[in-house]
Motif scaffolding. Structure first.
Motif, PDB file in Angstrom:
ATOM      1  N   TYR A 173      -6.665   0.105   4.459  1.00 38.84           N
ATOM      2  CA  TYR A 173      -7.480   0.531   3.324  1.00 38.84           C
ATOM      3  C   TYR A 173      -8.940   0.585   3.756  1.00 38.84           C
ATOM      4  O   TYR A 173      -9.333  -0.007   4.759  1.00 38.84           O
ATOM      5  CB  TYR A 173      -7.324  -0.455   2.152  1.00 38.84           C
ATOM      6  N   ALA A 216      -2.047  -1.567 -10.452  1.00 38.74           N
ATOM      7  CA  ALA A 216      -2.276  -2.223  -9.158  1.00 38.74           C
ATOM      8  C   ALA A 216      -1.369  -3.441  -9.018  1.00 38.74           C
ATOM      9  O   ALA A 216      -0.743  -3.643  -7.969  1.00 38.74           O
ATOM     10  CB  ALA A 216      -3.747  -2.625  -9.029  1.00 38.74           C
ATOM     11  N   ALA A 253       0.816  -1.216   0.000  1.00 38.05           N
ATOM     12  CA  ALA A 253       0.000   0.000   0.000  1.00 38.05           C
ATOM     13  C   ALA A 253       0.852   1.270   0.000  1.00 38.05           C
ATOM     14  O   ALA A 253       0.556   2.228  -0.721  1.00 38.05           O
ATOM     15  CB  ALA A 253      -0.942  -0.001   1.207  1.00 38.05           C
ATOM     16  N   THR A 310       1.384   6.727  -6.970  1.00 40.29           N
ATOM     17  CA  THR A 310       0.242   7.459  -7.519  1.00 40.29           C
ATOM     18  C   THR A 310       0.187   8.871  -6.929  1.00 40.29           C
ATOM     19  O   THR A 310      -0.882   9.488  -6.858  1.00 40.29           O
ATOM     20  CB  THR A 310      -1.075   6.710  -7.231  1.00 40.29           C
ATOM     21  N   ALA A 315      -7.418  -0.925  -5.531  1.00 38.77           N
ATOM     22  CA  ALA A 315      -6.383  -0.180  -6.265  1.00 38.77           C
ATOM     23  C   ALA A 315      -6.626  -0.237  -7.771  1.00 38.77           C
ATOM     24  O   ALA A 315      -6.480   0.764  -8.484  1.00 38.77           O
ATOM     25  CB  ALA A 315      -5.001  -0.737  -5.927  1.00 38.77           C
ATOM     26  N   HIS A 332      -4.549   8.759  -3.561  1.00 39.94           N
ATOM     27  CA  HIS A 332      -5.634   7.925  -3.022  1.00 39.94           C
ATOM     28  C   HIS A 332      -5.559   7.767  -1.506  1.00 39.94           C
ATOM     29  O   HIS A 332      -5.937   6.746  -0.953  1.00 39.94           O
ATOM     30  CB  HIS A 332      -5.617   6.554  -3.708  1.00 39.94           C
ATOM     31  N   PHE A 346       2.100   1.846  -3.413  1.00 32.98           N
ATOM     32  CA  PHE A 346       1.010   2.275  -4.291  1.00 32.98           C
ATOM     33  C   PHE A 346       0.714   3.758  -4.074  1.00 32.98           C
ATOM     34  O   PHE A 346       0.536   4.515  -5.032  1.00 32.98           O
ATOM     35  CB  PHE A 346      -0.247   1.439  -4.025  1.00 32.98           C
TER      36      PHE A 346
END
Length: 208
Positions: free
Chosen positions: A81, A115, A52, A59, A106, A63, A55
């Motif tokens: 999450y 993802a 996570a 990005t 994702a 998010h 990720f």
């Protein structure tokens, strides 16, 4: 134990170890430490770990309302999450169901390919973004191949090591700390190294 886990892939590991002057028990110990030596879940799905924190970084923090990760280098300890903005925060690493739910979230926020570039896959827990290094055209192609079973996963693991002379040398010389540092990044090197040593001793003792 070790014998059933490695029965199908042991020839691959033994051959690579012999060609590169590496103790095969050390290579088995690495796989044991990464995934318990098994890269397929009891339901037949691929064993994954959704990264996570990575990720979020990949990005541009876009998010943060759905993913939480401590990006100070200890992020792998507490990654959370939620599937809706008023939903409860859940641990990504609770079990394989939560890993897959985080992955699906994702993919819905970005793309399936992006993802999949942020999950560790299979017996060697290789990050999807490494797909070109082990000969795949995309992280999705790597995922689909790894999902077919341990043989493809171990071939990827060996290819990943073969592509980095530093990893090969660390295994050849038995420098476990150096191997763990390169293979896993800055994570908890003493703990991981200790686990590799413990697993190696057990594998050597059982002759698996």
């Amino acid at each position: 134990g070790g014998q059933t886990t490695y029965a199908s892939v042991e020839p691959q590991i033994t051959k690579f170890a012999a060609e590169n002057n590496i103790d095969p028990a050390l290579m088995q110990a690495v796989l044991q430490t990464e995934s318990g030596g098994v890269g397929i879940n009891p339901d037949g799905s691929l064993k994954i770990r959704f990264e996570a924190t990575q990720f979020i970084e990949n990005t541009d923090q876009e998010h943060g309302q759905y993913f939480y990760g401590d990006a100070k280098g200890e992020g792998w300890k507490d990654e959370r999450y939620r599937t809706s903005l008023d939903g409860e925060w859940k641990s990504v690493h609770e079990n394989q169901a939560s890993e897959y739910e985080a992955l699906a979230l994702a993919a819905s926020l970005e793309s399936k390919e992006l993802a999949l570039q942020n999950i560790d896959m299979g017996a060697g827990q290789i990050l999807g973004s490494n797909y070109p290094r082990i000969g795949y055209e995309s992280a999705e192609a790597m995922y689909e191949a790894f999902a077919t079973g341990q043989e493809a996963q171990v071939a990827g693991f060996l290819g990943f090591i073969d592509a980095d002379p530093r990893l090969l040398e660390a295994l050849q010389t038995g420098n476990i700390e150096e191997f763990v540092r390169i293979y896993n990044g800055k994570g908890n090197i003493p703990t991981s190294s200790g686990l590799v040593r413990k697993n190696m001793a057990a594998i050597t003792a059982t002759g698996a």
